[in-house]
Design an enzyme around this catalytic site. Structure first.
Site, PDB file in Angstrom:
ATOM      1  N   THR A 266       0.848  -1.187   0.000  1.00  0.00           N
ATOM      2  CA  THR A 266       0.000   0.000   0.000  1.00  0.00           C
ATOM      3  C   THR A 266       0.884   1.237   0.000  1.00  0.00           C
ATOM      4  OG1 THR A 266      -1.837  -1.082   1.148  1.00  0.00           O
ATOM      5  CG2 THR A 266      -1.746   1.306   1.271  1.00  0.00           C
ATOM      6  N   PHE A 268       1.192   5.221   0.831  1.00  0.00           N
ATOM      7  CA  PHE A 268       0.627   6.250   1.692  1.00  0.00           C
ATOM      8  C   PHE A 268       1.246   7.595   1.312  1.00  0.00           C
ATOM      9  CE2 PHE A 268       0.616   2.251   3.903  1.00  0.00           C
ATOM     10  CZ  PHE A 268      -0.607   2.206   4.552  1.00  0.00           C
TER      11      PHE A 268
END
Length: 366
Positions: A266, A268
């Protein structure tokens, strides 16, 4: 291992040498911390509202550490050690306050600590728009929000928040996401009939769950940390969560790394109020509003090809402000201060209904 006389070193001699090295490390780290404190004094004397944390400077230092690292520790591990030293030294100047999408134990908190180090003050927020509001209000210095997952795609709430915000992107963090099946000390593992997790985690572990727990009820909750908390009170349930949640709630791993894709990660974004000078290896993010008409995408992308600018991401969202208007979120290599990037942005403006630079920032180091 041998000393200068080529005589083998015994265990006592090796330990004595380690003690000597540790003493030198202690002296050098203390000297670095003292130097950081002097930097703070100089900055404050020139400007009482001086900014102590400089994203571009931090990125340059960490890159240099990785490039010059002689081993045997690998470059990333060495950079993590320096990250914590820099975090502690910065806290002597002025501790950084960072808001993140909570609660405690989430991957977003893990990303915040990875980027700012454990000496930063991290504050959990209940929603992405709350993270934006805290930064805009000046209650915290920075915010950390998820923007895309390699398996499940973009986080639309983050993109929508940027459309209404004047904040700048000042950094990025890419985190490898490992999911574990967790249980508490009261769980009867042969009777698990309910599994808690965030909807995206369920999606990222779908094949594993179908193979191992096809009949267990899958209950979606607001975060993996909340899933871990619920398991503490139920003897027939388990949770899908990561390392931080497992440690925070004292859970045991029944199965590790159950994500369907081993490269699951992921990305960010770090959001703040100030723009970031060039670091030498940067990325820029923009949002562009375009009318839906023939050739619109070609007109938008052609300047990037002409100026040899590499695109790294392109997402499309319907505009909330007009019928048949689309908004493009674009990431590309380079900084707004680069002449080639400036040329691209000027050309894009000519085709766009509106364009906003969300920020130029260092490419993630760790």
């Amino acid at each position: 291992m041998t000393d200068n006389t080529d005589k083998p070193l015994d265990l006592a001699s090796l330990r004595q040498r380690i003690d000597s090295i540790d003493s030198e490390l202690l002296r050098l780290i203390s000297e670095r911390a003292d130097c950081a404190a002097q930097v703070a004094q100089v900055k404050t004397a020139d400007d009482p509202d001086a900014v102590f944390y400089r994203p571009e400077r931090e990125a340059q230092v960490l890159r240099r550490v990785m490039e010059r690292n002689p081993g045997p520790l690998n470059g990333e591990e060495m950079a993590r050690l320096f990250r914590e030293i820099m975090s502690a030294c910065l806290a002597l100047e002025k501790p950084i306050k960072v808001a993140y999408l909570g609660p405690e134990g989430t991957f977003t908190q893990q990303a915040a600590l990875k980027h700012f180090g454990h000496s930063a003050i991290s504050l959990p927020m209940a929603a992405i728009d709350e993270v934006f509001r805290e930064v805009e209000a000046g209650a915290v210095n920075y915010g950390v929000v998820p923007v895309e997952n390699s398996t499940e795609g973009v986080v639309n709430n983050t993109l929508d928040s940027f459309m209404d915000s004047g904040l700048h992107i000042s950094g990025e963090v890419v985190l490898r996401i490992h999911h574990h099946l967790l249980v508490s000390n009261i769980t009867r593992q042969d009777k698990i009939s309910r599994i808690y997790s965030h909807p995206q985690s369920f999606a990222q572990c779908r094949k594993w769950l179908d193979a191992h727990y096809p009949h267990a009820e899958r209950v979606a909750v607001s975060s993996n940390a909340e899933a871990a908390r619920l398991v503490k009170t139920e003897w027939h349930s388990a949770a899908i969560a990561g390392d931080m949640a497992a440690q925070l709630y004292g859970l045991d791993r029944v199965a590790e790394k159950i994500e369907d894709r081993p490269d699951n990660s992921t990305r960010f974004l770090i959001i703040g109020n100030e723009s970031v000078p060039p670091s030498g290896h940067d990325k820029t993010s923009i949002v562009v509003a375009m009318r839906n008409q023939p050739g619109v995408l070609h007109g938008l992308l052609e300047p990037f090809h002409r100026h040899a600018i590499d695109l790294t991401r392109l997402e499309t969202r319907p505009s909330r402000n007009g019928v048949w208007t689309y908004v493009f979120f674009i990431d590309f290599k380079g900084h707004v201060d680069d002449p080639a990037v400036a040329g691209v942005l000027e050309a894009v403006k000519q085709h766009a209904s509106d364009m906003k630079v969300l920020g130029s920032y260092p490419v993630g180091v760790l």
